[in-house]
Scaffold this active site. Structure first.
Site, mmCIF file in Angstrom:
data_model
loop_
_atom_site.group_PDB
_atom_site.id
_atom_site.type_symbol
_atom_site.label_atom_id
_atom_site.label_comp_id
_atom_site.label_asym_id
_atom_site.label_seq_id
_atom_site.Cartn_x
_atom_site.Cartn_y
_atom_site.Cartn_z
ATOM 1 N N ILE A 197 3.716 4.062 -0.970
ATOM 2 C CA ILE A 197 4.113 4.743 -2.216
ATOM 3 C C ILE A 197 5.621 5.010 -2.228
ATOM 4 O O ILE A 197 6.127 5.640 -3.139
ATOM 5 C CB ILE A 197 3.306 6.062 -2.401
ATOM 6 N N GLN A 215 0.851 -1.195 0.000
ATOM 7 C CA GLN A 215 0.000 0.000 0.000
ATOM 8 C C GLN A 215 0.891 1.252 0.000
ATOM 9 O O GLN A 215 0.397 2.357 -0.152
ATOM 10 C CB GLN A 215 -0.903 0.026 1.233
ATOM 11 N N HIS A 236 -1.265 1.571 -4.404
ATOM 12 C CA HIS A 236 -1.600 3.001 -4.311
ATOM 13 C C HIS A 236 -0.625 3.867 -5.084
ATOM 14 O O HIS A 236 -0.514 5.064 -4.815
ATOM 15 C CB HIS A 236 -1.649 3.431 -2.832
ATOM 16 N N ALA A 289 8.618 -4.197 12.801
ATOM 17 C CA ALA A 289 8.986 -4.905 11.560
ATOM 18 C C ALA A 289 10.452 -5.335 11.523
ATOM 19 O O ALA A 289 10.771 -6.450 11.093
ATOM 20 C CB ALA A 289 8.685 -3.996 10.367
HETATM 21 N N1 APR Z 1 6.759 -2.034 12.600
HETATM 22 C C1 APR Z 1 5.626 -2.658 12.166
HETATM 23 N N2 APR Z 1 4.396 -2.070 12.164
HETATM 24 C C2 APR Z 1 4.336 -0.813 12.647
HETATM 25 C C3 APR Z 1 5.466 -0.098 13.109
HETATM 26 C C4 APR Z 1 6.720 -0.767 13.077
HETATM 27 N N3 APR Z 1 7.846 -0.182 13.505
HETATM 28 N N4 APR Z 1 5.049 1.145 13.508
HETATM 29 C C5 APR Z 1 3.708 1.197 13.291
HETATM 30 N N5 APR Z 1 3.281 0.020 12.783
HETATM 31 C C6 APR Z 1 1.924 -0.368 12.379
HETATM 32 C C7 APR Z 1 0.822 0.255 13.203
HETATM 33 O O1 APR Z 1 0.585 -0.488 14.376
HETATM 34 C C8 APR Z 1 -0.358 0.148 12.225
HETATM 35 O O2 APR Z 1 -0.983 -1.120 12.306
HETATM 36 O O3 APR Z 1 1.726 0.075 11.065
HETATM 37 C C9 APR Z 1 0.325 0.290 10.857
HETATM 38 C C10 APR Z 1 0.149 1.669 10.255
HETATM 39 O O4 APR Z 1 -1.213 1.833 9.934
HETATM 40 P P1 APR Z 1 -1.622 3.081 9.025
HETATM 41 O O5 APR Z 1 -0.939 4.297 9.522
HETATM 42 O O6 APR Z 1 -3.124 3.072 8.907
HETATM 43 O O7 APR Z 1 -0.989 2.753 7.584
HETATM 44 P P2 APR Z 1 -1.571 1.808 6.457
HETATM 45 O O8 APR Z 1 -2.292 0.650 7.043
HETATM 46 O O9 APR Z 1 -0.459 1.533 5.514
HETATM 47 O O10 APR Z 1 -2.638 2.775 5.719
HETATM 48 C C11 APR Z 1 -3.271 2.248 4.582
HETATM 49 O O11 APR Z 1 -4.280 4.397 4.191
HETATM 50 O O12 APR Z 1 -4.109 6.688 4.073
HETATM 51 C C12 APR Z 1 -4.116 5.541 3.335
HETATM 52 O O13 APR Z 1 -3.133 5.334 1.225
HETATM 53 C C13 APR Z 1 -2.834 5.364 2.582
HETATM 54 O O14 APR Z 1 -1.744 3.315 1.971
HETATM 55 C C14 APR Z 1 -2.309 4.030 3.070
HETATM 56 C C15 APR Z 1 -3.543 3.342 3.605
#
Ligand code: APR
EC number: 2.3.1.286
Length: 228
Positions: free
Chosen positions: A88, A86, A104, A214
């Site tokens: 970019i 997801q 995306h 991660a």
């Molecule tokens: N290691 C692993 N996971 C992590 C870490 C880390 N160091 N830090 C944060 N996270 C996790 C959080 O717990 C959460 O579950 O990463 C996730 C981030 O979630 P979001 O901020 O919602 O990001 P994402 O899921 O990629 O969003 C999806 O939303 O705004 C749109 O297009 C945008 O692609 C994006 C989509």
């Protein structure tokens, strides 16, 4: 080679210094999605939108892949790996992964404002107002905004249906259609969920929760898979 399918979100790039969206101090705390990530925003205030993505592109170009990105690239030694991201950013590619699907889009390319199929490389970090595509329309970041089509979702669903191992890394599963992909993975397929805050993935199926960041969880799971 066994097929491994990996769905990644912003969390896998957090330790590379790139903000996630919905964590505290996330991107959507500083900006209103309606102002910078929709076709209406582009109509209303293209300069604000262009600058938002130029700034994010600068951060992406300054960031480096982390141990999680490199571990997924290493997995290709023994498995047929497809990464569906997801994100970019291009950190998966820069870590050496060779089969990456950007649901995306990818911020390191520009696209025509009237035909998203026309994409171009970007010299440097910014797309300037006045830079036009071959059809004469303003170039914009090659990213999918809220309310726009996700053209790669159908091929991604087919790939998930063929997975023999599935990994879900660093995503809150807050945004569809990406969040729905896990449902295409067969019930008996092992699904490694790697995230400090495990998202709701339901209870059915062969789920292995790895409640780690991660750079710790992904190398550990990759090491386990490479030892099989
Ligand atoms: N290691 C692993 N996971 C992590 C870490 C880390 N160091 N830090 C944060 N996270 C996790 C959080 O717990 C959460 O579950 O990463 C996730 C981030 O979630 P979001 O901020 O919602 O990001 P994402 O899921 O990629 O969003 C999806 O939303 O705004 C749109 O297009 C945008 O692609 C994006 C989509």
């Amino acid at each position: 080679m066994k097929k491994v399918v990996v769905l990644t979100g912003a969390g896998i790039s957090a330790e590379s210094g790139l903000k996630t969206f919905r964590d505290s101090d996330g991107l959507w705390e500083g900006y209103n999605i309606q102002d910078v990530a929709t076709p209406e925003a582009w109509e209303w205030n293209p300069v604000l939108v262009q600058n938002f993505y130029n700034e994010r592109r600068k951060s992406v170009l300054e960031a480096k892949p982390n141990a999680a990105h490199y571990a997924l690239a290493k997995l290709e030694e023994q498995y047929d790996v497809t990464i569906i991201t997801q994100n970019i950013d291009d950190l998966h590619e820069r870590a050496g992964s060779t089969n990456v699907i950007h649901l995306h889009g990818v911020i390191t390319r520009s696209q025509s404002s009237i035909d998203p199929r026309l994409t171009y490389p970007i010299n440097g970090w910014e797309i300037k107002m006045g830079e036009l595509c071959e059809l004469g329309s303003q170039l914009r970041a090659h990213v999918v905004w809220f309310g726009e089509d996700v053209p790669m979702i159908a091929p991604a669903a087919t790939i998930c249906a063929d997975a023999e191992v599935f990994m879900l890394i660093g995503t809150s599963l807050a945004v569809y259609p990406a969040a729905g992909l896990i449902r295409y993975v067969a019930k008996n397929v092992p699904k490694f969920i790697i995230d400090p805050k495990i998202p709701d993935v339901g209870t059915g199926g062969n789920i292995i929760k790895v409640q780690e960041k991660a750079t710790v969880g992904v190398p550990a799971v990759v090491e386990q898979l490479l030892s099989l």
